[in-house]
Scaffold this motif. Structure first.
Motif, PDB file in Angstrom:
ATOM      1  N   LEU A  83      55.217 -34.017  -1.267  1.00 62.13           N
ATOM      2  CA  LEU A  83      56.092 -35.124  -0.052  1.00 62.13           C
ATOM      3  C   LEU A  83      57.427 -34.736   0.227  1.00 62.13           C
ATOM      4  O   LEU A  83      57.560 -34.880   1.997  1.00 62.13           O
ATOM      5  N   LEU A  84      58.052 -33.505  -0.035  1.00 62.45           N
ATOM      6  CA  LEU A  84      59.533 -33.595   0.311  1.00 62.45           C
ATOM      7  C   LEU A  84      59.378 -32.537   1.609  1.00 62.45           C
ATOM      8  O   LEU A  84      59.676 -32.139   2.523  1.00 62.45           O
ATOM      9  N   ARG A  85      58.031 -31.723   1.605  1.00 58.91           N
ATOM     10  CA  ARG A  85      57.987 -30.609   2.232  1.00 58.91           C
ATOM     11  C   ARG A  85      57.441 -30.883   3.683  1.00 58.91           C
ATOM     12  O   ARG A  85      58.032 -30.575   5.081  1.00 58.91           O
ATOM     13  N   GLU A  86      56.028 -31.730   2.991  1.00 58.88           N
ATOM     14  CA  GLU A  86      56.160 -32.541   4.749  1.00 58.88           C
ATOM     15  C   GLU A  86      57.246 -33.722   5.126  1.00 58.88           C
ATOM     16  O   GLU A  86      56.391 -34.119   6.070  1.00 58.88           O
ATOM     17  N   SER A  87      57.564 -33.796   4.420  1.00 59.69           N
ATOM     18  CA  SER A  87      58.822 -35.367   4.570  1.00 59.69           C
ATOM     19  C   SER A  87      60.191 -34.335   5.715  1.00 59.69           C
ATOM     20  O   SER A  87      61.081 -34.461   5.978  1.00 59.69           O
ATOM     21  N   ARG A  88      60.148 -32.858   5.532  1.00 61.62           N
ATOM     22  CA  ARG A  88      60.706 -31.953   6.216  1.00 61.62           C
ATOM     23  C   ARG A  88      61.709 -32.603   7.138  1.00 61.62           C
ATOM     24  O   ARG A  88      63.036 -32.745   7.624  1.00 61.62           O
ATOM     25  N   GLU A  89      60.733 -32.618   8.923  1.00 65.25           N
ATOM     26  CA  GLU A  89      61.122 -33.014  10.313  1.00 65.25           C
ATOM     27  C   GLU A  89      62.013 -34.658   9.679  1.00 65.25           C
ATOM     28  O   GLU A  89      63.215 -34.563  10.263  1.00 65.25           O
TER      29      GLU A  89
ATOM     30  N   GLY B  27      69.757 -40.089   0.623  1.00 64.03           N
ATOM     31  CA  GLY B  27      69.619 -40.697  -0.804  1.00 64.03           C
ATOM     32  C   GLY B  27      68.732 -41.521  -1.415  1.00 64.03           C
ATOM     33  O   GLY B  27      67.297 -41.565  -1.981  1.00 64.03           O
ATOM     34  N   LEU B  28      68.566 -43.041  -0.602  1.00 59.86           N
ATOM     35  CA  LEU B  28      67.667 -43.948  -0.299  1.00 59.86           C
ATOM     36  C   LEU B  28      66.353 -43.006  -0.794  1.00 59.86           C
ATOM     37  O   LEU B  28      65.010 -43.404  -0.859  1.00 59.86           O
ATOM     38  N   PHE B  29      65.800 -42.481   0.395  1.00 60.74           N
ATOM     39  CA  PHE B  29      64.828 -41.818   1.359  1.00 60.74           C
ATOM     40  C   PHE B  29      63.970 -41.030  -0.279  1.00 60.74           C
ATOM     41  O   PHE B  29      62.733 -40.849  -0.548  1.00 60.74           O
ATOM     42  N   MET B  30      64.722 -39.974  -0.593  1.00 62.28           N
ATOM     43  CA  MET B  30      64.696 -38.941  -1.793  1.00 62.28           C
ATOM     44  C   MET B  30      63.906 -40.683  -2.687  1.00 62.28           C
ATOM     45  O   MET B  30      62.883 -40.052  -3.787  1.00 62.28           O
ATOM     46  N   ALA B  31      64.356 -41.292  -2.727  1.00 64.39           N
ATOM     47  CA  ALA B  31      64.161 -42.301  -4.172  1.00 64.39           C
ATOM     48  C   ALA B  31      62.733 -42.784  -3.779  1.00 64.39           C
ATOM     49  O   ALA B  31      61.458 -42.917  -4.699  1.00 64.39           O
TER      50      ALA B  31
ATOM     51  N   SER C  38      69.774 -29.125   9.146  1.00 63.15           N
ATOM     52  CA  SER C  38      69.774 -30.118   8.150  1.00 63.15           C
ATOM     53  C   SER C  38      68.882 -29.711   7.519  1.00 63.15           C
ATOM     54  O   SER C  38      68.135 -29.480   6.295  1.00 63.15           O
ATOM     55  N   ARG C  39      67.536 -28.739   8.793  1.00 62.20           N
ATOM     56  CA  ARG C  39      66.389 -28.092   8.236  1.00 62.20           C
ATOM     57  C   ARG C  39      66.740 -27.094   7.070  1.00 62.20           C
ATOM     58  O   ARG C  39      65.458 -26.702   6.369  1.00 62.20           O
ATOM     59  N   ALA C  40      67.039 -26.197   7.352  1.00 60.34           N
ATOM     60  CA  ALA C  40      68.160 -25.191   6.219  1.00 60.34           C
ATOM     61  C   ALA C  40      68.407 -25.942   4.696  1.00 60.34           C
ATOM     62  O   ALA C  40      67.895 -25.215   3.608  1.00 60.34           O
TER      63      ALA C  40
END
Ligand code: NDP
Length: 503
Positions: free
Chosen positions: A77-83, A184-188, A100-102
């Motif tokens: 999901l993190l990979r898909e949300s990269r942008e 942080g909340l996005f990661m949650a 940020s992408r890095a």
């Protein structure tokens, strides 16, 4: 309309019991507000710790393979949300989209490393000294882990701490920095979508000095993993000692780049610019001191000034921007003060210093939302917390500029005759996080590796470079506890149980 974001506790999105919120400013646009976030209080922390403690009873019994599945789904999901996530990081931190992408990519590389490494980590068994006794060391999860992270790498640092903690069977209460609560909340949200059981990961926003404190002092918390200033790290260490709570502290740095006369000057210059000005100099392994061997000093400085003056400082959302604003008003004031103090102390500023980026602001088109749509003319007129790449020469070892962490795009340059002199100057610091030397002389490289007092020693590689299989942590007042990444990144979150089995 500006959104209001809630805490993530026990698998649910909840408002703080305090009923209060705080705002999140985009540092490229003074006075902006990206959203309202919960100003949580002690009761919210109490609830989150309670949820994490209950969740631990079940989570600790899950198999490593099961935990790997959750983390694998999270990373997908993190990979898909990269942008989408990169835009959020840029909006609230100010760094460029490229940076940020890095950051997201770095979190993915490190996360995948931990995901595979954890299989090898469990598996130490063997015959004991007595023939009929089998012995092994069994790794047990600790319990509830408190993760407190800074604003400079708002998602990568939390991942580097949280994923190893979860993979080893711990539950987490995470407090993001108040400058960057959204990331942080996005990661949650990603953990929720990955189907992580309720209470295993919790995220609470609010002030470190009130709720961060509260996490550290609670005896239910078995370990604290913290990245931030040395001053707060010391407080945490002292407070955690009351309950013998384990700490993993990644703190400040005053990292030196030594350039020998025989070095590839262009490569060294690239290292100075990359590690000095990426993330507007706001990273713990950034280069902040440059030590030049005298014969090449003039040539190096001429090139450095030209590079600095060619850099475009502006809104990180623009492709043309080389360096974004610093993270917020406090950071801006602190850096300004440090620049003024350096001038008073007699250091000579040869480029930078100006704190307005008006020439860049005028090139700025409209600002976009996190999704990259819409925009407003108001933003084009707005100003942000911009500081140009700044270089000081004539810096002495006793100056604050040489000694204190500035955490901004400011380089202190000094000259030296011999490698011994350079090493003495580089080590004349309370910090010992990262370092680098540029040289073509292998004997000089070996002397530097043996002599430098730092957790990271780079030869012909810039101070900010790291790989997940290598320990990441400082010595002296740059860190304490087991380093992040490598095997120690997992070991930080387990107890060792010595098992002796007969029969
Ligand atoms: P801090 O060390 O103050 O903050 C880092 C994190 O700790 C934040 O989440 C913060 O919350 C929290 N915190 C603050 N006080 C406490 C406390 N008493 N108990 C528990 N948690 C606490 O760093 P700053 O963000 O204020 O930056 C100040 C300086 O720290 C920088 O200029 C830089 O020198 C250094 N720094 C170093 C970093 C590194 O990577 N080594 C990263 C960030 C900063 P909150 O945001 O709510 O205050």
């Amino acid at each position: 309309m500006t959104d209001t974001f809630k805490n993530f506790v026990g698998g649910q999105w909840k408002a703080s019991r305090t009923g209060q919120t705080f705002e999140d400013e985009n540092p490229a646009v003074k006075g902006s507000n990206l959203g309202f976030f919960q100003s949580s209080g002690p009761e919210d922390i109490d609830e989150a710790l309670g949820e994490a403690e209950v969740a631990f009873r079940t989570w600790r019994r899950t198999s490593v393979a099961e935990r790997q599945q959750y983390v694998s789904e999270f990373l997908k999901l993190l990979r898909e949300s990269r942008e989408e996530l990169s835009r959020i990081v840029t909006l609230e931190n100010g760094k460029t989209l490229r940076e940020s992408r890095a950051e997201v990519d770095s979190a993915l590389v490190e996360g995948n490393y931990h995901l595979t490494q954890v299989s090898a980590f469990y598996g130490h068994t063997g015959p004991g000294a007595a023939r009929d006794i089998t012995t092994w060391v069994q790794y047990e999860p600790l319990g509830v882990v408190g993760v407190i992270s800074p604003w400079n790498f708002p998602m990568n640092v939390m991942c580097r701490k949280t994923l190893p903690a979860l993979l080893t069977g711990n539950t987490v209460v995470f407090k993001p920095a108040s400058f960057t609560p959204w990331s942080g909340l996005f990661m949650a949200g990603l953990f929720e979508r990955a189907g992580l059981p309720a209470g295993v990961f919790n995220c609470i926003t609010g002030l470190g000095s009130s709720i961060g404190n509260r996490i550290v002092e609670d005896p239910r918390v078995r370990a604290i993993s913290f990245t931030g200033s040395t001053a707060v790290g010391k407080k945490i260490q002292a407070q955690a000692a009351a309950n013998l709570t384990r700490t993993q502290l990644e703190l400040g740095g005053k990292n030196a780049l030594i350039v020998m006369a025989d070095a590839d000057i262009d490569a060294a210059l690239e290292a100075a610019v990359t590690a000095g000005f990426s993330n507007a100099g706001q990273w713990c392994t950034s280069t902040s001191r440059i030590l030049l061997q005298r014969p090449i000093a003039r040539a190096f400085l001429d090139k450095l000034v030209a590079r600095c003056e060619g850099m475009i400082v502006g809104d990180g959302l623009l492709d043309s921007t080389h360096m974004g604003p610093v993270a917020g008003p406090q950071q801006y004031q602190d850096i300004r003060k440090a620049i003024c103090r350096a001038q008073t102390d007699g250091a000579q500023m040869i480029t930078g210093g100006e704190t307005s980026a008006s020439e860049d602001v005028s090139r700025r088109p409209v600002r976009r939302s996190a999704e990259g749509e819409g925009g407003s003319d108001e933003a084009a007129k707005a100003d942000g917390y911009f500081i140009r790449p700044t270089v000081f020469i004539g810096v002495r070892c006793d100056m604050e500029l040489f000694r204190e962490e500035i955490f901004g795009p400011v380089l202190a340059v000094a000259e030296f005759e011999s490698l011994d002199e350079a090493l003495k100057a580089a080590n004349d610091s309370i910090y010992g996080l990262s370092s680098a030397i540029y040289t073509t002389d292998i004997r000089a490289a070996r002397r530097y590796i043996d002599g430098i007092e730092a957790g990271l020693a780079h030869v012909n590689v810039h101070t900010g470079y790291k790989e997940p299989s290598m320990p990441f942590g400082g010595v002296k007042q740059s860190g304490a506890g087991l380093p992040e990444n490598s095997e120690s990144g997992l070991e930080a979150f387990v107890d060792r149980k010595a098992v002796y089995l007969r029969g």
